[in-house]
Design a protein around this motif. Structure first.
Motif, mmCIF file in Angstrom:
data_model
loop_
_atom_site.group_PDB
_atom_site.id
_atom_site.type_symbol
_atom_site.label_atom_id
_atom_site.label_comp_id
_atom_site.label_asym_id
_atom_site.label_seq_id
_atom_site.Cartn_x
_atom_site.Cartn_y
_atom_site.Cartn_z
ATOM 1 N N UNK A 62 47.329 130.037 53.708
ATOM 2 C CA UNK A 62 47.525 131.385 53.164
ATOM 3 C C UNK A 62 46.969 132.435 54.123
ATOM 4 N N UNK A 105 43.138 128.697 42.153
ATOM 5 C CA UNK A 105 42.738 130.083 42.349
ATOM 6 C C UNK A 105 41.814 130.561 41.236
ATOM 7 N N UNK A 109 47.011 131.965 38.400
ATOM 8 C CA UNK A 109 48.364 132.095 38.965
ATOM 9 C C UNK A 109 49.341 131.066 38.417
ATOM 10 N N UNK A 113 56.850 132.270 33.342
ATOM 11 C CA UNK A 113 58.170 132.041 32.744
ATOM 12 C C UNK A 113 58.420 130.564 32.467
ATOM 13 N N UNK A 127 59.286 119.519 44.974
ATOM 14 C CA UNK A 127 58.670 119.333 46.295
ATOM 15 C C UNK A 127 58.634 117.847 46.663
ATOM 16 N N UNK B 113 50.222 136.647 43.960
ATOM 17 C CA UNK B 113 49.628 135.370 43.533
ATOM 18 C C UNK B 113 50.680 134.339 43.150
ATOM 19 N N UNK B 114 51.834 134.784 42.685
ATOM 20 C CA UNK B 114 52.902 133.856 42.317
ATOM 21 C C UNK B 114 53.460 133.165 43.562
ATOM 22 N N UNK B 116 51.832 132.868 46.360
ATOM 23 C CA UNK B 116 50.769 132.035 46.909
ATOM 24 C C UNK B 116 50.641 130.716 46.148
ATOM 25 N N UNK B 117 50.813 130.780 44.824
ATOM 26 C CA UNK B 117 50.760 129.547 44.042
ATOM 27 C C UNK B 117 51.869 128.601 44.489
ATOM 28 N N UNK B 118 53.050 129.154 44.766
ATOM 29 C CA UNK B 118 54.160 128.342 45.250
ATOM 30 C C UNK B 118 53.861 127.719 46.603
ATOM 31 N N UNK B 119 53.260 128.494 47.495
ATOM 32 C CA UNK B 119 52.927 127.981 48.827
ATOM 33 C C UNK B 119 51.925 126.834 48.716
ATOM 34 N N UNK B 121 51.493 124.877 46.326
ATOM 35 C CA UNK B 121 52.154 123.681 45.789
ATOM 36 C C UNK B 121 53.170 123.134 46.785
ATOM 37 N N UNK B 123 55.860 124.477 48.010
ATOM 38 C CA UNK B 123 57.272 124.775 47.804
ATOM 39 C C UNK B 123 57.840 125.482 49.035
ATOM 40 N N UNK B 127 62.726 128.122 47.592
ATOM 41 C CA UNK B 127 62.417 127.672 46.225
ATOM 42 C C UNK B 127 61.528 128.691 45.525
ATOM 43 N N UNK B 131 63.140 130.134 42.306
ATOM 44 C CA UNK B 131 62.636 129.468 41.100
ATOM 45 C C UNK B 131 61.418 130.178 40.495
ATOM 46 N N UNK B 132 60.661 130.887 41.328
ATOM 47 C CA UNK B 132 59.444 131.524 40.831
ATOM 48 C C UNK B 132 59.618 133.037 40.690
ATOM 49 N N UNK B 135 63.358 134.587 38.597
ATOM 50 C CA UNK B 135 63.428 134.565 37.129
ATOM 51 C C UNK B 135 62.498 135.593 36.485
ATOM 52 N N UNK B 136 61.351 135.821 37.087
ATOM 53 C CA UNK B 136 60.435 136.814 36.543
ATOM 54 C C UNK B 136 60.937 138.221 36.833
ATOM 55 N N UNK B 213 58.400 138.850 24.195
ATOM 56 C CA UNK B 213 58.237 137.581 24.895
ATOM 57 C C UNK B 213 57.063 137.577 25.856
ATOM 58 N N UNK B 214 56.828 138.749 26.473
ATOM 59 C CA UNK B 214 55.779 138.804 27.496
ATOM 60 C C UNK B 214 54.397 139.017 26.906
#
Ligand code: ATP
Ligand code: MG
Lengths: 264, 215
Positions: A62, A105, A109, A113, A127, B113-114, B116-119, B121, B123, B127, B131-132, B135-136, B213-214
């Protein structure tokens, strides 16, 4: 603790070598040399702004080091060797090496959805290429382990902070990383929820084989779980066993930092 | 039928054209919004500049002039489009430019942060985007897209000026032949409102659903 320390030596699984990190005109990390051994639990403590988060983020790409190298399991993270020549790593190389590291984190995070189960299944399916059935099984097992097996269909917003953080831990663990970085995972929580998250961390630590880098302000926890404690402030100021650091710190800055916690 | 409703059948023939045009232009605008919106976020500099130039051009010039260009000027360059084709094309391009801004700002509004969370993991960038983030971001886009759709519906009245027989065109024709100006344009006004208002209610309903919903 002492005998465990001996058992974990061998080839380091993570090696920071002469790492420096500069943001703009601010030097955040200076000359960091740090070896972490397989199975070792390393607690990283230090004042706010001392570069702890940055050190953890470097390991998951990061952040990019300004200079120096990082090795994971004997392989350079930011460089790849082609015919004996070191070239800057491409995305493919980064992903392969990074795949061995997990990070949780401070702010969870989670993906808002997706349901809890989907959050934990996402990376195994997309993955690792796991089948949905297999991923669901493993995700459910992992969520059971963190005590959230009854919340599979809930959405993150329906959970408390402590529950969300436990989901985030399950989401990282299900990828079977060799090394886990926990960046102040209890700092964003209400006090009454800190305990449930620390309990999960202690359980993971007790299993023994996971290498853990624990960035934390929870000194009692660090003392209980860590094999080695590092006090840093832009550079590594002092490190040693929990006893060395908490009972008998050699450096006056370590002492000054810890005295704030002793009063509390 | 009693006046003023005797002119209603003729006007309703125009409504059909208006709806057809709105629907086709909205589909085109939707696709362009994403293509250009993603283009603006591309790492590829020429693509980025091209997408930005497109957006600025269509937002910075008059819709009516754009219509006239396609319908009256392009034929001089041997590009002949029907009035309907011209209308769909220009409305689609024009509202696509606005839509691309909606797409871009919604994607950028999703917390870093979304990503970064993907990175973390592991992804892939694509993707994470599909995928992240998308949709949001799409939830943020829906209300604005809905409002743009209403604007688009109302803007279709301009195509009467390039001879397309929409609601506005029919109104103008009837007014010309009968001189019943107040009745005719009064009805036209009401019909546009009857078309747009359900959309407004729909957008509000979706907006409520999303916030519930949120929450
Ligand atoms: N992306 C960035 N751009 C600029 N400066 C940054 C960036 N990330 C961190 N910094 C700065 O680097 C310094 C170290 O930050 P870091 O987050 O690593 O500290 P920390 O030890 O984790 O602190 P804390 O205990 O408050 O979490 C801080 O002064 C911070 O403002
Ligand atoms: Mg930090």
């Amino acid at each position: 603790m002492e005998k465990q320390n001996d058992a974990v030596k061998g080839r380091p699984i993570v090696r920071y070598h002469k790492i420096a990190k500069v943001f703009g005109d601010q030097q955040v990390l200076t000359d960091i040399d740090l070896d972490i051994f397989p199975g070792e639990k390393v607690a990283l403590i230090g004042p706010s702004g001392s570069g702890k988060t940055t050190l953890g983020r470097l390991l998951v790409t990061l952040e990019r080091p300004t200079s120096g190298t990082i090795e994971v399991n004997g392989e350079l993270l930011w460089h790849k060797s082609v015919n004996g020549q070191l070239l800057p790593a491409d995305e493919k190389h980064l992903r392969r090496v990074r795949g061995q590291i997990g990070l949780v984190f401070q702010q969870f995070n989670l993906f808002p959805h997706m349901s809890i189960l989907q959050n934990v299944m996402e990376a195994p399916v997309h993955v690792l290429g796991m089948s949905k059935g297999e991923a669901k099984e493993q995700a459910t097992a992992m969520l059971n382990k963190v005590g959230l097996g009854h919340k599979l269909e809930s959405y993150p917003r329906q959970l408390s902070g402590g529950q969300q953080q436990r989901v985030a831990i399950a989401r990282a663990l299900v990828m079977r990383p060799k090394v886990m970085v926990f960046d102040e995972v209890t700092s964003a929580l209400d006090p009454e929820m800190v305990g449930e998250v620390l309990a999960v961390l202690k359980e993971i630590a007790a299993e023994g084989n996971m290498t853990m880098l624990l960035i934390t302000h929870e000194m009692a926890f660090a003392r209980e779980v860590a094999d080695r404690v590092i006090f840093m402030d832009g550079k590594i100021v002092e490190q040693g066993s929990p006893n060395d650091i908490f009972v008998n710190p050699q450096n006056p800055r370590t002492n000054a930092f810890l005295s704030r916690f002793r009063q509390a | 039928m009693q006046p003023p409703f005797d002119i209603l059948p003729a006007l309703l023939r125009g409504v059909w054209v208006t709806l057809e045009l709105t629907f086709a232009a909205a589909c085109l605008a939707f696709v362009i919004s994403f293509v250009v919106g993603f283009g603006r976020m591309s790492k590829h500099l020429p693509l980025k500049i091209l997408a930005a130039a497109y957006t600025e051009f269509f937002r910075g010039t008059s819709l009516l002039v754009q219509l006239f260009w396609v319908y009256f000027v392009l034929p001089l360059l041997h590009v002949n489009l029907t009035a309907l084709q011209s209308g769909i094309l220009i409305l689609g391009l024009h509202f696509g430019a606005y839509g691309s801004e909606v797409v871009r700002s919604a994607m950028m509004a999703i917390a870093v942060g979304q990503t970064e969370a993907g990175i973390v993991l592991n992804m892939k960038r694509s993707q994470i985007r599909w995928r992240i983030i998308l949709p949001q971001a799409f939830m943020i886009m829906i209300p604005t897209f809905g409002n743009n759709l209403i604007e688009l519906l109302k803007a279709t009245a301009l195509v009467s000026l390039i001879t397309l027989k929409d609601l506005m065109f029919q109104g103008t024709m009837i007014q010309n032949t009968t001189m019943r100006t107040t009745e005719t344009f009064g009805l036209v006004l009401m019909i546009y409102f009857c078309l747009a208002y359900p959309l407004t209610l729909g957008v509000r309903w979706i907006e409520r659903r999303i916030t519930v919903g949120r929450a």
